[in-house]
Scaffold this motif. Structure first.
Motif, PDB file in Angstrom:
ATOM      1  N   GLY A   1      22.529   5.576  29.465  1.00  0.00           N
ATOM      2  CA  GLY A   1      23.035   6.697  28.685  1.00  0.00           C
ATOM      3  C   GLY A   1      22.762   6.511  27.205  1.00  0.00           C
ATOM      4  O   GLY A   1      21.864   5.778  26.806  1.00  0.00           O
ATOM      5  N   PHE A   2      23.581   7.157  26.392  1.00  0.00           N
ATOM      6  CA  PHE A   2      23.382   7.130  24.948  1.00  0.00           C
ATOM      7  C   PHE A   2      23.786   5.786  24.360  1.00  0.00           C
ATOM      8  O   PHE A   2      24.796   5.209  24.736  1.00  0.00           O
ATOM      9  N   SER A   3      22.984   5.317  23.428  1.00  0.00           N
ATOM     10  CA  SER A   3      23.356   4.145  22.643  1.00  0.00           C
ATOM     11  C   SER A   3      22.659   4.257  21.288  1.00  0.00           C
ATOM     12  O   SER A   3      21.580   4.819  21.184  1.00  0.00           O
ATOM     13  N   VAL A   4      23.315   3.748  20.285  1.00  0.00           N
ATOM     14  CA  VAL A   4      22.736   3.755  18.949  1.00  0.00           C
ATOM     15  C   VAL A   4      21.629   2.711  18.909  1.00  0.00           C
ATOM     16  O   VAL A   4      21.833   1.561  19.293  1.00  0.00           O
ATOM     17  N   ILE A   5      20.462   3.126  18.466  1.00  0.00           N
ATOM     18  CA  ILE A   5      19.317   2.225  18.389  1.00  0.00           C
ATOM     19  C   ILE A   5      19.081   1.897  16.926  1.00  0.00           C
ATOM     20  O   ILE A   5      18.960   2.809  16.096  1.00  0.00           O
ATOM     21  N   ALA A   6      19.012   0.612  16.617  1.00  0.00           N
ATOM     22  CA  ALA A   6      18.825   0.174  15.229  1.00  0.00           C
ATOM     23  C   ALA A   6      17.652   0.909  14.592  1.00  0.00           C
ATOM     24  O   ALA A   6      16.602   1.056  15.198  1.00  0.00           O
ATOM     25  N   ARG A   7      17.818   1.356  13.384  1.00  0.00           N
ATOM     26  CA  ARG A   7      16.828   2.064  12.583  1.00  0.00           C
ATOM     27  C   ARG A   7      16.512   3.462  13.093  1.00  0.00           C
ATOM     28  O   ARG A   7      16.226   4.349  12.328  1.00  0.00           O
ATOM     29  N   ARG A   8      16.550   3.677  14.380  1.00  0.00           N
ATOM     30  CA  ARG A   8      16.225   4.984  14.945  1.00  0.00           C
ATOM     31  C   ARG A   8      17.300   6.019  14.612  1.00  0.00           C
ATOM     32  O   ARG A   8      17.016   7.197  14.467  1.00  0.00           O
ATOM     33  N   TRP A   9      18.545   5.590  14.457  1.00  0.00           N
ATOM     34  CA  TRP A   9      19.630   6.519  14.188  1.00  0.00           C
ATOM     35  C   TRP A   9      19.443   7.239  12.858  1.00  0.00           C
ATOM     36  O   TRP A   9      19.929   8.352  12.679  1.00  0.00           O
ATOM     37  N   VAL A  10      18.717   6.643  11.913  1.00  0.00           N
ATOM     38  CA  VAL A  10      18.482   7.285  10.615  1.00  0.00           C
ATOM     39  C   VAL A  10      17.696   8.582  10.812  1.00  0.00           C
ATOM     40  O   VAL A  10      18.035   9.626  10.252  1.00  0.00           O
ATOM     41  N   VAL A  11      16.657   8.524  11.630  1.00  0.00           N
ATOM     42  CA  VAL A  11      15.851   9.715  11.903  1.00  0.00           C
ATOM     43  C   VAL A  11      16.650  10.715  12.730  1.00  0.00           C
ATOM     44  O   VAL A  11      16.625  11.914  12.454  1.00  0.00           O
ATOM     45  N   GLU A  12      17.372  10.241  13.735  1.00  0.00           N
ATOM     46  CA  GLU A  12      18.166  11.133  14.572  1.00  0.00           C
ATOM     47  C   GLU A  12      19.230  11.861  13.742  1.00  0.00           C
ATOM     48  O   GLU A  12      19.491  13.041  13.954  1.00  0.00           O
ATOM     49  N   ARG A  13      19.835  11.146  12.798  1.00  0.00           N
ATOM     50  CA  ARG A  13      20.815  11.774  11.912  1.00  0.00           C
ATOM     51  C   ARG A  13      20.153  12.858  11.070  1.00  0.00           C
ATOM     52  O   ARG A  13      20.701  13.952  10.901  1.00  0.00           O
ATOM     53  N   SER A  14      18.943  12.592  10.585  1.00  0.00           N
ATOM     54  CA  SER A  14      18.217  13.583   9.788  1.00  0.00           C
ATOM     55  C   SER A  14      17.878  14.818  10.619  1.00  0.00           C
ATOM     56  O   SER A  14      18.005  15.946  10.151  1.00  0.00           O
ATOM     57  N   PHE A  15      17.463  14.616  11.874  1.00  0.00           N
ATOM     58  CA  PHE A  15      17.220  15.750  12.768  1.00  0.00           C
ATOM     59  C   PHE A  15      18.518  16.530  12.982  1.00  0.00           C
ATOM     60  O   PHE A  15      18.511  17.759  13.016  1.00  0.00           O
ATOM     61  N   GLY A  16      19.626  15.838  13.123  1.00  0.00           N
ATOM     62  CA  GLY A  16      20.915  16.502  13.279  1.00  0.00           C
ATOM     63  C   GLY A  16      21.261  17.364  12.073  1.00  0.00           C
ATOM     64  O   GLY A  16      21.761  18.481  12.218  1.00  0.00           O
ATOM     65  N   TRP A  17      20.991  16.856  10.876  1.00  0.00           N
ATOM     66  CA  TRP A  17      21.260  17.626   9.663  1.00  0.00           C
ATOM     67  C   TRP A  17      20.451  18.912   9.643  1.00  0.00           C
ATOM     68  O   TRP A  17      20.979  19.974   9.320  1.00  0.00           O
ATOM     69  N   ILE A  18      19.165  18.831   9.985  1.00  0.00           N
ATOM     70  CA  ILE A  18      18.353  20.051   9.905  1.00  0.00           C
ATOM     71  C   ILE A  18      18.666  21.001  11.059  1.00  0.00           C
ATOM     72  O   ILE A  18      18.510  22.211  10.905  1.00  0.00           O
ATOM     73  N   MET A  19      19.145  20.480  12.187  1.00  0.00           N
ATOM     74  CA  MET A  19      19.476  21.358  13.308  1.00  0.00           C
ATOM     75  C   MET A  19      20.732  22.187  13.030  1.00  0.00           C
ATOM     76  O   MET A  19      20.990  23.167  13.727  1.00  0.00           O
ATOM     77  N   MET A  20      21.501  21.817  12.031  1.00  0.00           N
ATOM     78  CA  MET A  20      22.670  22.615  11.658  1.00  0.00           C
ATOM     79  C   MET A  20      22.239  23.947  11.045  1.00  0.00           C
ATOM     80  O   MET A  20      23.055  24.841  10.884  1.00  0.00           O
ATOM     81  N   HIS A  21      20.981  24.073  10.702  1.00  0.00           N
ATOM     82  CA  HIS A  21      20.449  25.337  10.187  1.00  0.00           C
ATOM     83  C   HIS A  21      19.991  26.161  11.383  1.00  0.00           C
ATOM     84  O   HIS A  21      19.070  25.767  12.104  1.00  0.00           O
ATOM     85  N   ARG A  22      20.631  27.273  11.584  1.00  0.00           N
ATOM     86  CA  ARG A  22      20.482  28.067  12.799  1.00  0.00           C
ATOM     87  C   ARG A  22      19.028  28.347  13.175  1.00  0.00           C
ATOM     88  O   ARG A  22      18.648  28.280  14.324  1.00  0.00           O
ATOM     89  N   ARG A  23      18.223  28.647  12.193  1.00  0.00           N
ATOM     90  CA  ARG A  23      16.840  29.018  12.483  1.00  0.00           C
ATOM     91  C   ARG A  23      16.046  27.849  13.075  1.00  0.00           C
ATOM     92  O   ARG A  23      15.063  28.048  13.769  1.00  0.00           O
ATOM     93  N   LEU A  24      16.462  26.632  12.805  1.00  0.00           N
ATOM     94  CA  LEU A  24      15.746  25.467  13.316  1.00  0.00           C
ATOM     95  C   LEU A  24      16.285  24.974  14.658  1.00  0.00           C
ATOM     96  O   LEU A  24      15.719  24.072  15.253  1.00  0.00           O
ATOM     97  N   ALA A  25      17.367  25.577  15.124  1.00  0.00           N
ATOM     98  CA  ALA A  25      17.926  25.159  16.406  1.00  0.00           C
ATOM     99  C   ALA A  25      16.999  25.521  17.561  1.00  0.00           C
ATOM    100  O   ALA A  25      17.036  24.912  18.608  1.00  0.00           O
TER     101      ALA A  25
END
Length: 141
Positions: free
Chosen positions: A80-104
Motif C-alpha cells: 500500500g501507500f508509504s512515504v518514499i524518501a525524496r519522492r514525497w517532495v515531488v508528490e507534494r508538488s503535484f498535490g499542490w497543483i492538483m488543487m487547481h480545478r483545471r489541472l485535476a
C-alpha cells in the motif's frame, strides 16, 4: 489521448521545470529530455532523485551531463501507500497543483497549454504563500 506530466522541483518543492508529453513516451526518454533541459537551464544542479521508472539510459545520460541521478526505490516489504524518501517532495508538488480545478483533469488540447497551466498554478501557490492568504480547498468547510 493521455498525457504524462513530468516536473523538476527543488528540495522545497518549488517548480524548476515542467514537461508534458504523450502518455506513450517512455519514462526513460522523457527523463533524458528533462535532464538535458535541466543541465541547460540550471547548470548548478548536480544531483537528481528519480523514481524507478527511470532506467539506465536516463542515469547514464545524466552522468554525461554532470548530474548524479539516484533512483529512489520503494520498499518491497511495505504494502500500500508509504512515504518514499525524496519522492514525497515531488508528490507534494503535484498535490499542490492538483488543487487547481483545471489541472485535476487533462482539459488542455496542447502540451504547451498544459505546461502553462501548471506554471500558473505554481505561481498562484507562491503568491498565496507570500501574502499569507489561506487557499480555499475542497476540504475546508
Amino acid at each position: 489521448m493521455g498525457r504524462k506530466r513530468s516536473i523538476v522541483v527543488d528540495t522545497l518543492g518549488l517548480l524548476l521545470l515542467v514537461m508534458v508529453t504523450a502518455a506513450s513516451v517512455s519514462d526513460n526518454e522523457a527523463g533524458k529530455q528533462l535532464l538535458t533541459r535541466v543541465a541547460s537551464d540550471h547548470p548548478t544542479i548536480t544531483k537528481a532523485w528519480v523514481d524507478t521508472g527511470y532506467k539506465t539510459q536516463a542515469i547514464e545520460h545524466g552522468a554525461a551531463l554532470g548530474i548524479d541521478v539516484d533512483v529512489v526505490p520503494r520498499n518491497p516489504q511495505v504494502k500500500g501507500f508509504s512515504v518514499i524518501a525524496r519522492r514525497w517532495v515531488v508528490e507534494r508538488s503535484f498535490g499542490w497543483i492538483m488543487m487547481h480545478r483545471r489541472l485535476a483533469r487533462d482539459y488542455e488540447t496542447k502540451p504547451t497549454h498544459s505546461e502553462s497551466m501548471i506554471r500558473l498554478a505554481m505561481i498562484s501557490n507562491l503568491a498565496k504563500r507570500a501574502t499569507g492568504e489561506t487557499p480555499i480547498t475542497w476540504h475546508n468547510p
